[in-house]
Design a protein around this motif. Structure first.
Motif, short mmCIF file in Angstrom:
data_model
loop_
_atom_site.label_atom_id
_atom_site.label_comp_id
_atom_site.label_asym_id
_atom_site.label_seq_id
_atom_site.Cartn_x
_atom_site.Cartn_y
_atom_site.Cartn_z
N ARG A 25 -20.02 21.84 32.62
CA ARG A 25 -18.98 20.95 33.13
C ARG A 25 -18.67 21.24 34.61
NH1 ARG A 25 -13.84 20.31 30.27
NH2 ARG A 25 -14.02 18.18 31.02
N LEU A 26 -18.76 22.51 35.01
CA LEU A 26 -18.59 22.84 36.42
C LEU A 26 -19.71 22.21 37.25
CD1 LEU A 26 -17.54 26.60 36.20
CD2 LEU A 26 -16.10 24.68 36.92
N LYS A 27 -20.91 22.24 36.70
CA LYS A 27 -22.04 21.61 37.39
C LYS A 27 -21.81 20.12 37.55
CE LYS A 27 -27.04 20.86 36.99
NZ LYS A 27 -28.25 21.09 36.16
N LEU A 28 -21.19 19.49 36.55
CA LEU A 28 -20.90 18.06 36.60
C LEU A 28 -19.63 17.75 37.39
CD1 LEU A 28 -21.67 17.14 32.87
CD2 LEU A 28 -23.11 16.69 34.87
N LYS A 29 -18.98 18.81 37.91
CA LYS A 29 -17.74 18.68 38.68
C LYS A 29 -16.61 18.09 37.84
CE LYS A 29 -19.77 18.42 43.31
NZ LYS A 29 -21.05 19.03 42.90
N HIS A 30 -16.56 18.48 36.56
CA HIS A 30 -15.47 18.07 35.68
C HIS A 30 -14.31 19.07 35.79
CE1 HIS A 30 -18.22 15.66 32.73
NE2 HIS A 30 -18.21 15.17 33.95
N ASN A 31 -13.12 18.61 35.45
CA ASN A 31 -11.99 19.51 35.28
C ASN A 31 -12.16 20.20 33.92
OD1 ASN A 31 -9.53 20.79 34.77
ND2 ASN A 31 -8.31 19.14 35.65
N ILE A 32 -12.41 21.51 33.92
CA ILE A 32 -12.74 22.19 32.67
C ILE A 32 -11.56 22.27 31.71
CG2 ILE A 32 -14.56 23.55 33.76
CD1 ILE A 32 -12.63 25.95 33.76
N PHE A 33 -10.37 21.90 32.17
CA PHE A 33 -9.20 21.94 31.29
C PHE A 33 -8.94 20.60 30.61
CE2 PHE A 33 -8.45 25.19 34.58
CZ PHE A 33 -8.34 26.31 33.77
N ASP A 34 -9.69 19.58 31.00
CA ASP A 34 -9.54 18.28 30.35
C ASP A 34 -10.31 18.24 29.04
OD1 ASP A 34 -7.98 17.34 32.39
OD2 ASP A 34 -9.61 16.29 33.44
N ALA A 35 -9.84 17.39 28.11
CA ALA A 35 -10.55 17.21 26.85
C ALA A 35 -11.93 16.61 27.11
CB ALA A 35 -9.75 16.30 25.93
N HIS A 36 -12.88 16.94 26.26
CA HIS A 36 -14.26 16.48 26.48
C HIS A 36 -15.02 16.50 25.16
CE1 HIS A 36 -16.19 20.47 26.09
NE2 HIS A 36 -15.02 20.90 26.48
N ARG A 37 -16.31 16.07 25.23
CA ARG A 37 -17.18 16.12 24.06
C ARG A 37 -18.56 16.66 24.48
NH1 ARG A 37 -16.80 11.02 20.09
NH2 ARG A 37 -18.22 10.11 21.63
N LEU A 38 -18.54 17.74 25.25
CA LEU A 38 -19.79 18.29 25.77
C LEU A 38 -20.22 19.59 25.11
CD1 LEU A 38 -19.82 17.59 29.62
CD2 LEU A 38 -21.49 16.87 27.91
N HIS A 39 -19.43 20.12 24.20
CA HIS A 39 -19.91 21.28 23.45
C HIS A 39 -21.16 20.91 22.68
CE1 HIS A 39 -16.95 24.39 24.14
NE2 HIS A 39 -15.96 23.55 23.92
N PHE A 40 -22.01 21.89 22.45
CA PHE A 40 -23.26 21.63 21.73
C PHE A 40 -22.97 21.03 20.36
CE2 PHE A 40 -27.64 23.69 20.64
CZ PHE A 40 -28.18 22.42 20.53
N TYR A 41 -21.98 21.59 19.67
CA TYR A 41 -21.67 21.07 18.33
C TYR A 41 -21.17 19.63 18.40
CZ TYR A 41 -16.57 21.55 18.87
OH TYR A 41 -15.26 21.41 19.27
N GLN A 42 -20.49 19.27 19.50
CA GLN A 42 -20.01 17.91 19.65
C GLN A 42 -21.16 16.93 19.91
OE1 GLN A 42 -17.19 18.98 22.76
NE2 GLN A 42 -15.48 18.36 21.45
N ILE A 43 -22.15 17.39 20.67
CA ILE A 43 -23.34 16.57 20.90
C ILE A 43 -24.05 16.30 19.58
CG2 ILE A 43 -25.58 16.44 22.04
CD1 ILE A 43 -23.20 16.25 23.95
N LEU A 44 -24.17 17.34 18.76
CA LEU A 44 -24.83 17.19 17.46
C LEU A 44 -24.05 16.22 16.57
CD1 LEU A 44 -25.80 20.90 16.68
CD2 LEU A 44 -27.32 19.07 17.45
N ALA A 45 -22.72 16.34 16.59
CA ALA A 45 -21.89 15.51 15.70
C ALA A 45 -21.74 14.09 16.19
CB ALA A 45 -20.52 16.16 15.53
N ASN A 46 -21.49 13.91 17.48
CA ASN A 46 -21.14 12.60 18.00
C ASN A 46 -22.33 11.79 18.52
OD1 ASN A 46 -18.32 13.14 17.61
ND2 ASN A 46 -18.38 14.41 19.44
N GLU A 47 -23.30 12.47 19.14
CA GLU A 47 -24.43 11.75 19.69
C GLU A 47 -25.62 11.71 18.73
OE1 GLU A 47 -23.46 10.28 22.29
OE2 GLU A 47 -21.65 11.51 22.41
#
Length: 316
Positions: free
Chosen positions: A236-258
């Motif tokens: 997320r730092l590489k993507l210049k995201h605010n790391i304190f905001d909610a997101h769906r980029l955890h590996f488990y979230q990718i598996l579940a949602n994508e």
């Protein structure tokens, strides 16, 4: 054994009573675009871990300091489940809880001040990472149960570092919680009160174990969560995201949602991988560096190689 059966029954009663309270006061998790679920679900079922901590201090008053710390961090998390609090308020209570934990473990007497400062950062970081990993059905309960069972095996068979009840009680609470959460359509979610409290309890046990044995490889009992959390932050730092905001980029979230993997399958896989790692840590007589290379490095490589291939083009 009879007393543990009584606790299981008592935990079930507490959960059912909490459901009534949650329905009465609308303590409900409403899905949004960042969620991995679609149904309205009772939030805060992890309050069972606070009740288990209450039972622990009734049985073993010598642990009153860490239990008070659990209540400090657990109650503020429960309030945060109801009304979103600012990070400044939460961090004050987290610091207070960790300070009590360090006092109980004599951290300030054992280590230099700068080590204690690093300790604050690491402990609070792990607690929040554990909380962020609580995003799909079963994952917090299964993962916590695996870690706790590994600690209890060590405690009973290899090195007695704490009264067994201090591990049996969160194990029983995890089982009861999983009865309602390890479902395709969960009856309840842990909420911050659950994930934060059980994270604090596990950190307490791990710190006590590491301090008594001098073996810091036991921190790898949290390696699966650690790799997913740390590498996701770097992503997320590489993507210049605010790391304190909610997101769906955890590996488990990718598996579940994508990838649309079943949530219970993902939770089970995370738990099984951690179980294998715990077995390596316990039974392989090698030093920390080798254990790290055998357990954590492969997770890092798998994350880096597999996750990008599983991601689809979407907005986060």
């Amino acid at each position: 054994m009879m007393i543990y059966l009584i606790f299981v029954i008592l935990f079930f009663i507490v959960m059912l009573l909490y459901f009534k309270v949650a329905e009465r006061y609308n303590i409900i998790d409403r899905p949004n675009e960042r969620s991995s679920h679609k149904e309205l679900t009772i939030r805060g079922g992890g309050i069972i871990f606070l009740f288990a901590a209450l039972m622990a201090v009734i049985l073993h008053t010598e642990f009153w300091i860490p239990v008070i710390a659990m209540f400090i961090i657990g109650i503020i998390s429960f309030i945060d489940d109801r009304i979103t609090l600012s990070g400044k308020i939460r961090i004050i209570f987290h610091l207070a809880a960790v300070t009590l934990l360090f006092v109980f473990l004599n951290i300030f007497q054992i280590f230099d001040w700068w080590v204690s400062v690093i300790g604050y950062v690491l402990v609070i970081g792990i607690i929040n990472a554990y909380n962020f990993m609580d995003g799909i059905n079963g994952i917090t309960g299964v993962y916590s149960l695996i870690v706790l069972c590994g600690l209890q095996y060590l405690n009973l068979q290899i090195f007695n570092f704490i009264h067994p009840d201090m591990i049996w009680l969160p194990i029983l609470a995890s089982l009861v919680f999983l009865f309602f959460n390890f479902r395709k359509k969960a009856k309840c979610f842990a909420g911050d009160v659950g994930s934060v409290t059980i994270a604090f309890w596990i950190i307490f046990l791990l710190l006590k174990l590491m301090l008594m044995t001098g073996d810091y490889s036991y921190i790898l009992f949290l390696s699966v969560y650690g790799v997913d959390s740390v590498l996701t932050i770097l992503h997320r730092l590489k993507l210049k995201h605010n790391i304190f905001d909610a997101h769906r980029l955890h590996f488990y979230q990718i598996l579940a949602n994508e990838q649309r993997w079943p949530q219970l399958l993902i939770s089970s896989i995370y738990g099984i991988i951690q179980l294998v790692i715990i077995a390596i840590i316990i039974f392989l007589p090698v030093n920390f560096a080798i254990k790290f290379c055998l357990t954590t490095v492969p997770l890092v490589i798998a994350y880096i190689l597999i996750k990008p291939r599983m991601m689809v083009i979407t907005r986060y």
